[in-house]
Structure formats: structure tokens, C-alpha cells
Design an enzyme around this catalytic site. Structure first.
Site, mmCIF file in Angstrom:
data_model
loop_
_atom_site.group_PDB
_atom_site.id
_atom_site.type_symbol
_atom_site.label_atom_id
_atom_site.label_comp_id
_atom_site.label_asym_id
_atom_site.label_seq_id
_atom_site.Cartn_x
_atom_site.Cartn_y
_atom_site.Cartn_z
ATOM 1 N N GLU A 220 -4.352 -0.631 4.752
ATOM 2 C CA GLU A 220 -4.855 0.193 3.662
ATOM 3 C C GLU A 220 -3.796 0.236 2.564
ATOM 4 O O GLU A 220 -2.634 0.578 2.814
ATOM 5 C CB GLU A 220 -5.201 1.606 4.110
ATOM 6 C CG GLU A 220 -5.691 2.460 2.952
ATOM 7 C CD GLU A 220 -6.612 3.594 3.350
ATOM 8 O OE1 GLU A 220 -7.373 4.052 2.476
ATOM 9 O OE2 GLU A 220 -6.569 4.027 4.514
ATOM 10 N N ILE A 221 -4.210 -0.107 1.353
ATOM 11 C CA ILE A 221 -3.337 -0.034 0.185
ATOM 12 C C ILE A 221 -3.482 1.361 -0.408
ATOM 13 O O ILE A 221 -4.587 1.791 -0.742
ATOM 14 C CB ILE A 221 -3.717 -1.094 -0.858
ATOM 15 C CG1 ILE A 221 -3.647 -2.502 -0.256
ATOM 16 C CG2 ILE A 221 -2.809 -0.998 -2.070
ATOM 17 C CD1 ILE A 221 -4.219 -3.579 -1.163
ATOM 18 N N GLY A 225 -0.252 11.239 -1.465
ATOM 19 C CA GLY A 225 0.912 12.099 -1.501
ATOM 20 C C GLY A 225 1.820 11.859 -2.673
ATOM 21 O O GLY A 225 2.878 12.495 -2.790
ATOM 22 N N HIS A 296 -6.254 1.639 -8.332
ATOM 23 C CA HIS A 296 -7.613 1.605 -8.898
ATOM 24 C C HIS A 296 -7.635 1.010 -10.303
ATOM 25 O O HIS A 296 -8.673 1.077 -10.983
ATOM 26 C CB HIS A 296 -8.261 2.993 -8.902
ATOM 27 C CG HIS A 296 -8.251 3.667 -7.576
ATOM 28 N ND1 HIS A 296 -8.724 3.056 -6.441
ATOM 29 C CD2 HIS A 296 -7.799 4.893 -7.195
ATOM 30 C CE1 HIS A 296 -8.578 3.870 -5.412
ATOM 31 N NE2 HIS A 296 -8.017 4.991 -5.852
#
Length: 411
Positions: A220-221, A225, A296
């Protein structure tokens, strides 16, 4: 039989535990492998500590507490070649809050009257890391203080009910009985993949459910946090729960090593840097599932896809989340004017749709071929989410061949 104690006193380094898990996953994947031989190579104490951590994690004892505030302790005995490794799992209230805090240490044999769950080390290893159909409890016994090696009814126990509940949780973990679906896990783990902004788990359940019991390598990229090294990781915890035989990697531009855990490895890296991604993939891949929940920004998303898709196994799944950012010029540098522009995530996905049907195109010059044309067998588009299936897309199109021949004959 000799009894060895003291082996669970200190926490086990996450990288050491994960390396041991990888060897156990390989050893327990079929009936033919000699699990005991691998345990001997790892060392019985190291193996037992890895299994203890996994049992406590899967049993979710940290949310178990008695309304009356009692402390419950259960002795876990793991037997191997005539030796017995013993640990005490204790669930106690934390302050005035009603939830459990797990403490582990090795008691003397008669330190306190606690239930004893005993099982062969190799059988536990297979139960936790082997295929579900190989799970067995043939060597397990449960002994309650003052009783024979049987499970009495709660009414017969001279102990608070919290003891019974703790044993139930441990046995449930050993038996691989976890009916919790992905949406519930998302809520428990606090990931934003479910909630007011997103409804991803129901789609993930559809695609990931058939893979849940397989040995997997997942990436998972984006860990979350932001710049706090100790914050984030909710999704990694969710995947660790959901995929009991998976090793999960998290890639983030911030060092998140404080979040490392057995079967969870975080690596610092920039998803906009092709060379970093390729080096990471060569070291830790190939992957069965890749999930891009990173910046994104379309440029980063496309760089990551082009670098990592070649390192996805056949029949693997490549997921891109938060597609809406492709349309938002502000913050995410998206494009809300030319919606077909392949430099932006959604426009690029439209080119993959054409590539999926590359054998149906009657004019070869209709588009520029992509390397992925022959490697993608399905695209599943949902609101703000796409799941891309990797496979061999060369099945041919007899009708298109005929039409092309007719066109050529007419020219």
C-alpha cells in the site's frame, strides 16, 4: 518433558518476526513440507514468540475487559520435541477505562491458578500460517484450575467469566474462526476507507474475498499520519487482520518505522521517483495486490503505475483510490476541462479501456499501443476507485480479424 520459561519477556523486533513469518508461510503452505524442520532452523523459542504475537493480535484481547474490572490470565504452552515453552497472557483493565491491556511474561508453573491452553508448536504454526483446510486442533488440550483437561461450562468455573472469554478468544484465533467482514474491520481499525468520504470496503470485499486465505505480498502506497512517524497505519492494520497469511508493505515519503509489526513492514520512499519504486519492487516484490493511496496527484499515480505494474504477479490486482482528485485542479493539480487527457488519472484509465479491447480495433493506427494492452484482463470502476486485473489479454478476435480482411480486400 522439560519446561522452558522466560522466552517471552522482551518484545521481538518486527523485522526479525516478519522474516520468520515468511519462512513459516513457505513451510506450512502444503501437507508435504516439514514444518518441524523449519522450526528447528528458526529455533523453537523464536518461533513460539512469533506465534504468540500473532495469536494475541488475532484474538484482539486489547478490547476485552470485564465490567467488574477483574484481571484474567491464561497460560499458553507450546510443545516441541519434548520441550515446553510457556507464556502467560494477561488481560487487565487499564486505569478506569473498560478495555484490556495485554501483558506477556513467563510465570513459574504454580504462580497462579490460570487456565492452560496447550498445543504442539508445529500444529499452531500450520493453523496460523497454513491454508485454512489444514487447520487442526488434534494436539490441543485446555485445562482449568481444579478440573480435568476438559472445558467446563461457565457456571462450573470458580473463576470470573472474563477468564472464559479470554480462552474463547485465543481458541478462536487458533481455529481461524474470524467471520468479521472488511467493513467492520475498517471501522475497528479506524481507516478512512470507510465513512463519510469513501465506501471502499464493500468493493474490496468483492475482489479480495477470494484471496483472503492465500499467501500474499501486499503493497500500500501511503500510510497516513502525515509527518508524525508514529501516526497512521490504520489500513495496514486492517490488511494484517483481513489477510492472515499476507506480508504487508507500506510505502510512505515519511519514515514510519515505529508502525512496523510482525507481517507489516514500512519503507520510506517517494512514489514520484521511478528509480526508488523500481528498487523497492526488486527488493520486496513481486506483489499480489498494490493499493495506491498516496499523494493522489495524477503525475505521481501514473509514475507509480508504470513502475510497479510490471512487478505485479499474473492475476494480481492494482488498485487506485480517490480518483476524484483527477478532476480537481486545486491542491491535487487535476483537470476539469479536458476529461480525456491521458496525463490525468481518469483520462489515463480511459486509455486502458481501449487497450483492454486492443484486438477489436479495426485500424491499427487508431491509437498508440501501450505495454499494458496485452497484460490487463479487467478494469472495475467504482465511485472514486478502480481495481485493475493483471493477466494475459491475447485471446484474439475472429470477427475483428474477418472485418480487417474485408477492409483490406476493398482497398
Amino acid at each position: 518433558m522439560t519446561v522452558r520459561t522466560g522466552w517471552a519477556d522482551q518484545p521481538l523486533a518486527a523485522d526479525v518476526a516478519t522474516d520468520a513469518v515468511k519462512r513459516l508461510l513457505a513451510a506450512t503452505s502444503t501437507r508435504d513440507n516439514d514444518v518441524s524442520r523449519v522450526i528447528d532452523a528458526l529455533g523453537a523459542e523464536l518461533t513460539a514468540r512469533v506465534l504468540l504475537d500473532e495469536i494475541v493480535f488475532r484474538a484482539e484481547l486489547d478490547d476485552l475487559a470485564s465490567p467488574a474490572g477483574e484481571t484474567a490470565s491464561v497460560i499458553l504452552d507450546l510443545a516441541h520435541r519434548g520441550n515446553l515453552l510457556r507464556a502467560l497472557i494477561t488481560v487487565r483493565p487499564k486505569g478506569t477505562e473498560v478495555y484490556g491491556e495485554v501483558a506477556r511474561y513467563a510465570p513459574a508453573a504454580d504462580e497462579l491458578p490460570a487456565p492452560v491452553v496447550r498445543q504442539e508448536l508445529s500444529e499452531v504454526a500450520v493453523a496460523l500460517f497454513g491454508p485454512a483446510e489444514l487447520t487442526s486442533a488434534a494436539t490441543r488440550t485446555i485445562q482449568w484450575p481444579g478440573h480435568e483437561v476438559v472445558v467446563p461450562s461457565p457456571e462450573r468455573l470458580a473463576l470470573p467469566a472474563i477468564f472464559y472469554a479470554t480462552v474463547q478468544r485465543i481458541v478462536r484465533a487458533l481455529d481461524r474462526r474470524d467471520p468479521v467482514d472488511l467493513t467492520e474491520l475498517a471501522v475497528r481499525c479506524g481507516t478512512d476507507k470507510w465513512g463519510a468520504l469513501h465506501q471502499y470496503p464493500r468493493h474490496y470485499q468483492r475482489h479480495f474475498g477470494p484471496l483472503r486465505d492465500r499467501r500474499l505480498t501486499i503493497l500500500e502506497i501511503g500510510i497516513g499520519g502525515y509527518h508524525d512517524p508514529e501516526q497512521g497505519g490504520a489500513s495496514l492494520r486492517m490488511w494484517r487482520h483481513y489477510f492472515p497469511r499476507a506480508v504487508i508493505y507500506g510505502l510512505d515519503i515519511v519514515d514510519k518505522r515505529p508502525l512496523d509489526a510482525p507481517r507489516v513492514v514500512t519503507v520510506r520512499g517517494d512514489q514520484s521517483k521511478t528509480e526508488q519504486l523500481e528498487e523497492f519492487a526488486r527488493r520486496h516484490g513481486p506483489f499480489d495486490i498494490v493499493i495506491d493511496d498516496g499523494s493522489h496527484v495524477s503525475r505521481d499515480v501514473l509514475i507509480s503505475f508504470r513502475a510497479l505494474f510490471p512487478h505485479l504477479r499474473p492475476e494480481g490486482l492494482y488498485v487506485i483510490e480517490d480518483l476524484h482528485t483527477s478532476y480537481w485542479p486545486e491542491v491535487f493539480h487535476g483537470n476539469d476541462e479536458n476529461l480525456d487527457d491521458p496525463r490525468y488519472t481518469v483520462g489515463f484509465l480511459k486509455t486502458l479501456v481501449d487497450g483492454l479491447h486492443h484486438e477489436e480495433l479495426l485500424r491499427p493506427e487508431a491509437r498508440e499501443p501501450l505495454p499494458t494492452d496485452t497484460q490487463i484482463t479487467g478494469l472495475h470502476l467504482y465511485h472514486n476507485l478502480v481495481v485493475i486485473e493483471k493477466g494475459r489479454n491475447t485471446e484474439g478476435s475472429p470477427v475483428a480479424d474477418l472485418l480487417r480482411e474485408e477492409r483490406a480486400a476493398q482497398q
